[in-house]
Motif scaffolding. Sequence first.
Motif, PDB file in Angstrom:
ATOM      1  N   THR A  28       0.629  -0.983   0.209  1.00 25.93           N
ATOM      2  CA  THR A  28       0.347   0.256  -0.593  1.00 25.93           C
ATOM      3  C   THR A  28       0.589   0.934  -0.407  1.00 25.93           C
ATOM      4  OG1 THR A  28      -0.059  -0.126   2.335  1.00 25.93           O
ATOM      5  CG2 THR A  28      -2.038  -1.435   1.416  1.00 25.93           C
ATOM      6  N   LYS A  29       0.625   1.844   0.137  1.00 28.95           N
ATOM      7  CA  LYS A  29       0.437   3.705  -0.271  1.00 28.95           C
ATOM      8  C   LYS A  29       1.817   4.241   1.345  1.00 28.95           C
ATOM      9  CE  LYS A  29       0.457   8.914  -1.010  1.00 28.95           C
ATOM     10  NZ  LYS A  29      -0.677   9.797  -1.458  1.00 28.95           N
ATOM     11  N   TYR A  30       1.122   3.481   2.107  1.00 28.05           N
ATOM     12  CA  TYR A  30       0.684   3.836   3.822  1.00 28.05           C
ATOM     13  C   TYR A  30       2.588   3.027   3.556  1.00 28.05           C
ATOM     14  CZ  TYR A  30       1.907   3.086   8.113  1.00 28.05           C
ATOM     15  OH  TYR A  30       2.427   2.825  10.028  1.00 28.05           O
ATOM     16  N   GLN A  31       1.931   1.487   3.514  1.00 30.74           N
ATOM     17  CA  GLN A  31       3.330   1.157   4.043  1.00 30.74           C
ATOM     18  C   GLN A  31       5.257   1.425   3.147  1.00 30.74           C
ATOM     19  OE1 GLN A  31       3.070  -3.294   2.530  1.00 30.74           O
ATOM     20  NE2 GLN A  31       1.673  -3.104   4.450  1.00 30.74           N
ATOM     21  N   GLN A  32       4.637   1.558   1.619  1.00 24.10           N
ATOM     22  CA  GLN A  32       5.799   2.482   0.500  1.00 24.10           C
ATOM     23  C   GLN A  32       6.621   3.742   1.333  1.00 24.10           C
ATOM     24  OE1 GLN A  32       3.776   2.340  -3.138  1.00 24.10           O
ATOM     25  NE2 GLN A  32       3.549   0.477  -3.583  1.00 24.10           N
ATOM     26  N   GLU A  33       5.240   4.524   2.414  1.00 23.64           N
ATOM     27  CA  GLU A  33       5.804   5.980   2.676  1.00 23.64           C
ATOM     28  C   GLU A  33       6.860   5.338   3.832  1.00 23.64           C
ATOM     29  OE1 GLU A  33       2.497   7.932   3.071  1.00 23.64           O
ATOM     30  OE2 GLU A  33       2.573   9.297   0.786  1.00 23.64           O
ATOM     31  N   LEU A  34       6.422   4.464   4.528  1.00 24.46           N
ATOM     32  CA  LEU A  34       7.034   4.148   5.505  1.00 24.46           C
ATOM     33  C   LEU A  34       8.037   3.538   5.713  1.00 24.46           C
ATOM     34  CD1 LEU A  34       6.430   4.349   8.074  1.00 24.46           C
ATOM     35  CD2 LEU A  34       5.775   1.806   8.188  1.00 24.46           C
ATOM     36  N   SER A  36      10.507   3.897   2.794  1.00 27.29           N
ATOM     37  CA  SER A  36      11.311   5.043   2.083  1.00 27.29           C
ATOM     38  C   SER A  36      11.397   6.276   3.093  1.00 27.29           C
ATOM     39  CB  SER A  36       9.606   6.141   1.174  1.00 27.29           C
ATOM     40  OG  SER A  36      10.571   7.124   0.943  1.00 27.29           O
ATOM     41  N   SER A  37      10.493   6.458   4.519  1.00 24.95           N
ATOM     42  CA  SER A  37      11.409   7.374   5.367  1.00 24.95           C
ATOM     43  C   SER A  37      12.222   5.760   6.714  1.00 24.95           C
ATOM     44  CB  SER A  37      10.308   7.768   6.477  1.00 24.95           C
ATOM     45  OG  SER A  37       9.241   6.669   7.328  1.00 24.95           O
ATOM     46  N   TYR A  38      12.729   5.250   6.225  1.00 24.59           N
ATOM     47  CA  TYR A  38      12.996   4.496   6.810  1.00 24.59           C
ATOM     48  C   TYR A  38      14.445   4.062   5.982  1.00 24.59           C
ATOM     49  CZ  TYR A  38      10.546   3.132  10.982  1.00 24.59           C
ATOM     50  OH  TYR A  38       9.485   3.552  12.019  1.00 24.59           O
ATOM     51  N   LYS A  39      14.412   4.394   5.630  1.00 19.74           N
ATOM     52  CA  LYS A  39      15.383   4.610   3.837  1.00 19.74           C
ATOM     53  C   LYS A  39      16.855   5.548   3.829  1.00 19.74           C
ATOM     54  CE  LYS A  39      17.138   2.134  -0.271  1.00 19.74           C
ATOM     55  NZ  LYS A  39      17.959   0.825   0.510  1.00 19.74           N
ATOM     56  N   ASP A  40      15.905   6.559   4.097  1.00 22.23           N
ATOM     57  CA  ASP A  40      15.771   7.274   4.739  1.00 22.23           C
ATOM     58  C   ASP A  40      17.437   7.927   4.872  1.00 22.23           C
ATOM     59  OD1 ASP A  40      17.061  10.901   4.808  1.00 22.23           O
ATOM     60  OD2 ASP A  40      14.902  11.418   3.675  1.00 22.23           O
ATOM     61  N   ALA A  41      18.280   7.681   5.506  1.00 24.51           N
ATOM     62  CA  ALA A  41      18.550   7.899   6.871  1.00 24.51           C
ATOM     63  C   ALA A  41      19.039   9.304   7.654  1.00 24.51           C
ATOM     64  CB  ALA A  41      20.496   7.988   5.717  1.00 24.51           C
ATOM     65  N   SER A  42      18.766  10.314   6.542  1.00 25.07           N
ATOM     66  CA  SER A  42      18.098  11.339   7.691  1.00 25.07           C
ATOM     67  C   SER A  42      17.104  11.627   8.442  1.00 25.07           C
ATOM     68  CB  SER A  42      18.340  12.811   6.661  1.00 25.07           C
ATOM     69  OG  SER A  42      17.021  12.755   5.539  1.00 25.07           O
ATOM     70  N   GLU A  43      16.361  10.139   8.560  1.00 25.53           N
ATOM     71  CA  GLU A  43      15.333  10.464   9.714  1.00 25.53           C
ATOM     72  C   GLU A  43      14.951   9.037   9.917  1.00 25.53           C
ATOM     73  OE1 GLU A  43      11.280  10.989   7.299  1.00 25.53           O
ATOM     74  OE2 GLU A  43      12.213  11.352   5.559  1.00 25.53           O
ATOM     75  N   LEU A  46      16.736   3.299  12.599  1.00 23.10           N
ATOM     76  CA  LEU A  46      17.758   1.959  12.342  1.00 23.10           C
ATOM     77  C   LEU A  46      19.065   2.564  12.123  1.00 23.10           C
ATOM     78  CD1 LEU A  46      16.339   0.966   9.149  1.00 23.10           C
ATOM     79  CD2 LEU A  46      15.854   0.246  11.265  1.00 23.10           C
ATOM     80  N   THR A  47      19.856   1.511  12.906  1.00 21.84           N
ATOM     81  CA  THR A  47      20.988   1.756  13.216  1.00 21.84           C
ATOM     82  C   THR A  47      21.821   1.908  11.580  1.00 21.84           C
ATOM     83  OG1 THR A  47      21.422  -0.166  13.522  1.00 21.84           O
ATOM     84  CG2 THR A  47      20.990   1.442  15.777  1.00 21.84           C
ATOM     85  N   LYS A  48      23.320   2.230  11.966  1.00 19.82           N
ATOM     86  CA  LYS A  48      23.815   2.589  10.619  1.00 19.82           C
ATOM     87  C   LYS A  48      23.692   0.817  10.152  1.00 19.82           C
ATOM     88  CE  LYS A  48      27.103   6.376  11.635  1.00 19.82           C
ATOM     89  NZ  LYS A  48      27.694   7.097  11.504  1.00 19.82           N
ATOM     90  N   LYS A  49      24.242   0.410  10.887  1.00 19.48           N
ATOM     91  CA  LYS A  49      24.525  -1.586  10.437  1.00 19.48           C
ATOM     92  C   LYS A  49      23.191  -2.107   9.883  1.00 19.48           C
ATOM     93  CE  LYS A  49      26.327  -6.349  11.690  1.00 19.48           C
ATOM     94  NZ  LYS A  49      26.122  -6.676  12.987  1.00 19.48           N
ATOM     95  N   ASP A  50      21.644  -2.081  10.517  1.00 21.03           N
ATOM     96  CA  ASP A  50      20.799  -2.175   9.805  1.00 21.03           C
ATOM     97  C   ASP A  50      20.582  -1.583   8.893  1.00 21.03           C
ATOM     98  OD1 ASP A  50      20.030  -3.900  11.717  1.00 21.03           O
ATOM     99  OD2 ASP A  50      19.421  -2.841  13.666  1.00 21.03           O
ATOM    100  N   LEU A  51      20.610  -0.088   8.814  1.00 24.82           N
ATOM    101  CA  LEU A  51      20.268   1.147   7.546  1.00 24.82           C
ATOM    102  C   LEU A  51      21.231   0.126   6.356  1.00 24.82           C
ATOM    103  CD1 LEU A  51      18.732   3.433   6.363  1.00 24.82           C
ATOM    104  CD2 LEU A  51      20.740   4.456   7.187  1.00 24.82           C
ATOM    105  N   ASN A  53      22.171  -2.272   5.288  1.00 23.00           N
ATOM    106  CA  ASN A  53      20.927  -4.390   4.874  1.00 23.00           C
ATOM    107  C   ASN A  53      19.846  -4.353   4.806  1.00 23.00           C
ATOM    108  OD1 ASN A  53      23.555  -5.472   4.999  1.00 23.00           O
ATOM    109  ND2 ASN A  53      23.549  -5.807   7.641  1.00 23.00           N
ATOM    110  N   PHE A  54      19.055  -2.467   4.933  1.00 21.75           N
ATOM    111  CA  PHE A  54      17.606  -2.084   5.089  1.00 21.75           C
ATOM    112  C   PHE A  54      17.030  -2.233   3.446  1.00 21.75           C
ATOM    113  CE2 PHE A  54      13.784   0.018   5.168  1.00 21.75           C
ATOM    114  CZ  PHE A  54      12.306   0.064   5.772  1.00 21.75           C
ATOM    115  N   ASN A  55      16.004  -3.566   3.253  1.00 18.92           N
ATOM    116  CA  ASN A  55      14.798  -3.800   2.055  1.00 18.92           C
ATOM    117  C   ASN A  55      13.332  -2.980   2.305  1.00 18.92           C
ATOM    118  OD1 ASN A  55      16.654  -3.909  -0.020  1.00 18.92           O
ATOM    119  ND2 ASN A  55      17.629  -5.758   0.821  1.00 18.92           N
ATOM    120  N   GLY A  56      13.547  -2.847   3.711  1.00 21.10           N
ATOM    121  CA  GLY A  56      11.862  -3.041   4.015  1.00 21.10           C
ATOM    122  C   GLY A  56      11.130  -3.937   4.675  1.00 21.10           C
ATOM    123  N   LEU A  57      10.161  -2.760   5.971  1.00 18.08           N
ATOM    124  CA  LEU A  57       9.918  -3.381   6.777  1.00 18.08           C
ATOM    125  C   LEU A  57       8.967  -4.707   6.280  1.00 18.08           C
ATOM    126  CD1 LEU A  57       8.774  -0.116   8.700  1.00 18.08           C
ATOM    127  CD2 LEU A  57      10.902  -1.523   9.089  1.00 18.08           C
TER     128      LEU A  57
END
Length: 204
Positions: A28-34, A36-43, A46-51, A53-57
């Motif tokens: 859904t749009k909600y999941q995609q936006e969430l 997207s925000s978790y993949k953005d290092a500025s916001e 996630l820890t640097k290590k988890d970020l 390897n992050f491909n989505g919640l």
Amino acid sequence: MKKILLFTFTLLIFSCNSQNKRALIGETKYQQELNSSYKDASESPLTKKDLKNFNGLDFFPVDSSYIVIATFTPIIDAPVFEMKTTTDRKPLYREYGLLNFTVNGKKGELTIYQNQDLDRDKKYEDYLFLPFTDHTSGNESYGGGRYMDVFISDISSNNKVLLNFNNTYNPYCAYNAKYSCPITPSKNHLDIEIKAGVKAFEKH
């Protein structure tokens, strides 16, 4: 000729980079936006290590049976109290009202809260806080519970509120211990399974 070759080479690089970029996971749009925000290092929380390897919640499958209409009952003149958090921080809240609803044939009741610190800032005056735990907490979902965004403006004139449990999320401390998160009050435990929204996060 050199200009043509340079332009062709630039297009080739751009094409390769575009193909290597993975689309963010989300039904859904909600999941995609969430995501997207978790993949953005500025916001991202996630820890640097988890970020790295992050491909989505990980989410439960979207299920319309977890979209319900709740009846809102205001709590008048509720006292302000200090809500416990995962740290020594104690933000000020008050009980704003009760939400009564039925999910998959089972009745549920949740208390919704208003943060008195946020209430001093006009941009948050419409915001309400809805934390909860359920029978998936500590197993398929985060043990500390999940949150849902609800706004005062969501409450209709006949005191009805749409609750979409597919759009629930984890507190930041589920991803990173540096954050201070409100602990879900025991009264907001649902005696049912809410197999909707975000699942527990597996740290690397």
